[in-house]
Scaffold this motif. Structure first.
Motif, mmCIF file in Angstrom:
data_model
loop_
_atom_site.group_PDB
_atom_site.id
_atom_site.type_symbol
_atom_site.label_atom_id
_atom_site.label_comp_id
_atom_site.label_asym_id
_atom_site.label_seq_id
_atom_site.Cartn_x
_atom_site.Cartn_y
_atom_site.Cartn_z
ATOM 1 N N LEU A 223 28.969 54.007 130.820
ATOM 2 C CA LEU A 223 27.743 53.315 130.439
ATOM 3 C C LEU A 223 27.923 51.798 130.503
ATOM 4 C CD1 LEU A 223 24.841 53.732 129.568
ATOM 5 C CD2 LEU A 223 25.594 53.661 127.191
ATOM 6 N N ALA A 226 27.417 50.733 133.981
ATOM 7 C CA ALA A 226 26.004 50.530 134.310
ATOM 8 C C ALA A 226 25.518 49.179 133.802
ATOM 9 C CB ALA A 226 25.165 51.653 133.694
ATOM 10 N N GLY A 229 26.764 46.551 136.056
ATOM 11 C CA GLY A 229 25.972 46.510 137.273
ATOM 12 C C GLY A 229 24.714 45.690 137.066
ATOM 13 N N TYR A 230 24.110 45.850 135.903
ATOM 14 C CA TYR A 230 22.946 45.031 135.536
ATOM 15 C C TYR A 230 23.332 43.567 135.395
ATOM 16 C CZ TYR A 230 20.307 42.740 131.751
ATOM 17 O OH TYR A 230 19.644 41.847 130.953
ATOM 18 N N GLY A 291 18.226 54.947 132.868
ATOM 19 C CA GLY A 291 18.863 54.623 134.144
ATOM 20 C C GLY A 291 18.139 55.232 135.331
ATOM 21 N N THR A 314 18.008 51.337 128.780
ATOM 22 C CA THR A 314 19.415 51.575 129.100
ATOM 23 C C THR A 314 20.318 50.549 128.442
ATOM 24 O OG1 THR A 314 18.774 52.523 131.234
ATOM 25 C CG2 THR A 314 21.067 51.859 130.979
ATOM 26 N N VAL A 355 32.328 47.945 139.703
ATOM 27 C CA VAL A 355 30.903 48.041 139.999
ATOM 28 C C VAL A 355 30.321 46.688 140.402
ATOM 29 C CG1 VAL A 355 28.627 48.477 138.964
ATOM 30 C CG2 VAL A 355 30.522 50.047 138.546
ATOM 31 N N ALA A 371 23.641 52.059 140.731
ATOM 32 C CA ALA A 371 24.666 51.986 139.693
ATOM 33 C C ALA A 371 24.089 52.325 138.327
ATOM 34 C CB ALA A 371 25.295 50.591 139.678
ATOM 35 N N ILE A 372 22.949 51.732 137.991
ATOM 36 C CA ILE A 372 22.357 51.955 136.677
ATOM 37 C C ILE A 372 21.789 53.371 136.564
ATOM 38 C CG2 ILE A 372 20.533 51.170 135.107
ATOM 39 C CD1 ILE A 372 20.917 48.369 136.234
ATOM 40 N N LEU A 375 25.539 56.038 136.741
ATOM 41 C CA LEU A 375 26.640 55.970 135.782
ATOM 42 C C LEU A 375 26.290 56.538 134.402
ATOM 43 C CD1 LEU A 375 28.192 52.532 136.787
ATOM 44 C CD2 LEU A 375 29.112 54.810 137.209
ATOM 45 N N PRO A 376 25.100 56.279 133.823
ATOM 46 C CA PRO A 376 24.791 56.918 132.536
ATOM 47 C C PRO A 376 24.727 58.444 132.634
ATOM 48 C CG PRO A 376 23.363 55.026 132.898
ATOM 49 C CD PRO A 376 24.062 55.282 134.186
#
Length: 405
Positions: A223, A226, A229-230, A291, A314, A355, A371-372, A375-376
């Motif tokens: 998580l 993710a 990634g953001y 996500g 997320t 990531v 990615a978001i 991954l979650p």
């Protein structure tokens, strides 16, 4: 501990835990201008983010194991000195690759603060109170992601990216002084292990074969991946593709960070009725739904609002995932809290470091959305198949270790 002492510990340990967001989020608004100044692409600029995350992840392994053997204070103070010196050097980096190298060393220094803060909390608390104190830390270190991008955005009005690292130097110096004069040793001599490589390897080996520990650490790490990634992609996506100014982008980033802080405090209330594992499992599912919403918004071109709503869901879930996953992972390892904390951080920042450069490929929002979105969902599967319930009984006098001078 008294209320005043608890507050002092929370402020210092929360500040140390905030090294990640302070050192990452504050210079995110400067990414486009850095690419222009260094005459390079966004992937090269994101390399400086990856370098820092590799440093802060691998550095936690060293600092965490040393803190189990030498106590918490000495490795912490050395790391804070390294962080402050490297922050000064970053401001004078002549090339993007020199900056990346210095960010790697800066990450090593920051690692001591992050890993030892978690270990010190485990020295003092266990059971439900451990999860509650980690939630309290979210109120302090959660201000990092709220304030850092706002400060970075405002600094870009008056200075360049160099000013960001000057401010980070000041943050390092303040935390160095606060830790030196306000944070006593929390690990008594009788609980320390030997300073031997073989012993350290055996400790890490026992942790890595503990399926439940790995499950809690990996689900949180995915998580966090993710979220990174953001962090790495949102500056280019929101400013480059949606046309937000550095100040507007900082505001959006700050709102998402407020969600982390709010959920962290909601967790303290939820722990009165639910156990940490139940909260963690439900939150991971919510994060996965958010996500998938981000991925759909990117693929279906739902616009800025359609992207920001699931993104908030997320990101805010971190406020519930962090305290509960950390408490559950550390609960059964009180004697090696530094090493266990190190592996937690290693997984989180290493996944994030892998990531971060990937979301810059292609110059579109799709890599960040992938990615978001993925991954979650992977975190939910890991939690489901690897973890088991752990003892969360309240701490007793036999298992508490009061701070010693």
């Amino acid at each position: 501990m008294s209320r005043g002492r608890t507050l002092r510990f929370a402020l210092i340990l929360g500040g140390l835990s905030a090294f990640g967001p302070l050192s990452i989020d504050m210079y995110l608004p400067a990414f486009p201008s850095m690419a222009h100044e260094f005459q390079t692409g966004q992937s090269q600029v994101q390399l400086t983010l990856t370098a820092f995350m590799i440093g802060i992840s691998t550095g936690q392994v060293i600092a965490g194991s040393l803190s189990d053997a030498l106590g918490r204070r000495r490795p912490l103070l050395v790391g804070l000195v390294l962080y402050t010196v490297c922050s000064v050097a970053c401001a004078f980096a002549p090339t993007i690759y020199a900056l990346a190298g210095l960010r790697l060393l800066q990450g090593f220094g920051a690692a001591a603060g992050v890993v030892i803060a978690r270990a010190a909390v485990r020295d003092l608390y266990s059971g439900i109170e451990l999860a509650r104190f980690f939630s309290l830390l979210m109120l302090v270190n959660g201000l990092g992601p709220v304030l850092a991008p706002l400060i970075g955005g405002q600094l870009m009005r008056f200075t360049t990216w160099v000013g960001v690292f000057v401010v980070l130097t000041g943050c390092g110096l303040v935390l160095l002084l606060a830790s030196a004069f306000g944070l006593p040793e929390t690990l008594p001599d009788r609980l320390r292990g030997p300073v031997r490589l073989g012993y350290t390897v055996r400790v890490f080996g026992r942790l890595l074969v503990d399926k439940s520990f790995v499950g809690y650490a990996l689900s949180a790490g995915l998580l966090f991946g993710a979220m990174f990634g953001y962090i790495a992609g949102s500056s280019f996506v929101l400013q480059g593709l949606f046309g937000l100014s550095p100040q507007a982008y900082s505001l959006v980033f700050g709102v998402n960070s407020v969600g982390i802080v709010a959920m962290g405090q909601a967790n303290r209330l939820l722990l009165r009725r639910f156990d940490p594992r139940a909260i963690l499992g439900a939150t991971l599912v919510v994060a996965a739904v958010g996500g998938l919403g981000v991925f759909v918004a990117v693929v279906a071109h739902l616009g800025l609002f359609g992207l920001l709503v699931p993104l908030f869901v997320t990101v805010a879930s971190i406020g519930l995932v962090f305290p509960n996953s950390t408490a559950l992972a550390l609960a059964e390892h009180p004697d090696t809290a530094g090493s266990a904390s190190a592996l937690l951080g290693l997984l989180q920042f290493l996944i994030g470091g892998l990531v971060a450069p990937l979301v810059g490929i292609g110059g579109s929002a799709l890599p960040m959305g992938l990615a978001i979105g993925a991954l979650p969902l992977a975190a939910v599967l890991v939690f489901r198949f690897l973890t088991r319930p752990v003892e969360t009984a309240p701490q007793t006098s036999e298992d508490s270790s009061a701070p010693v001078n």
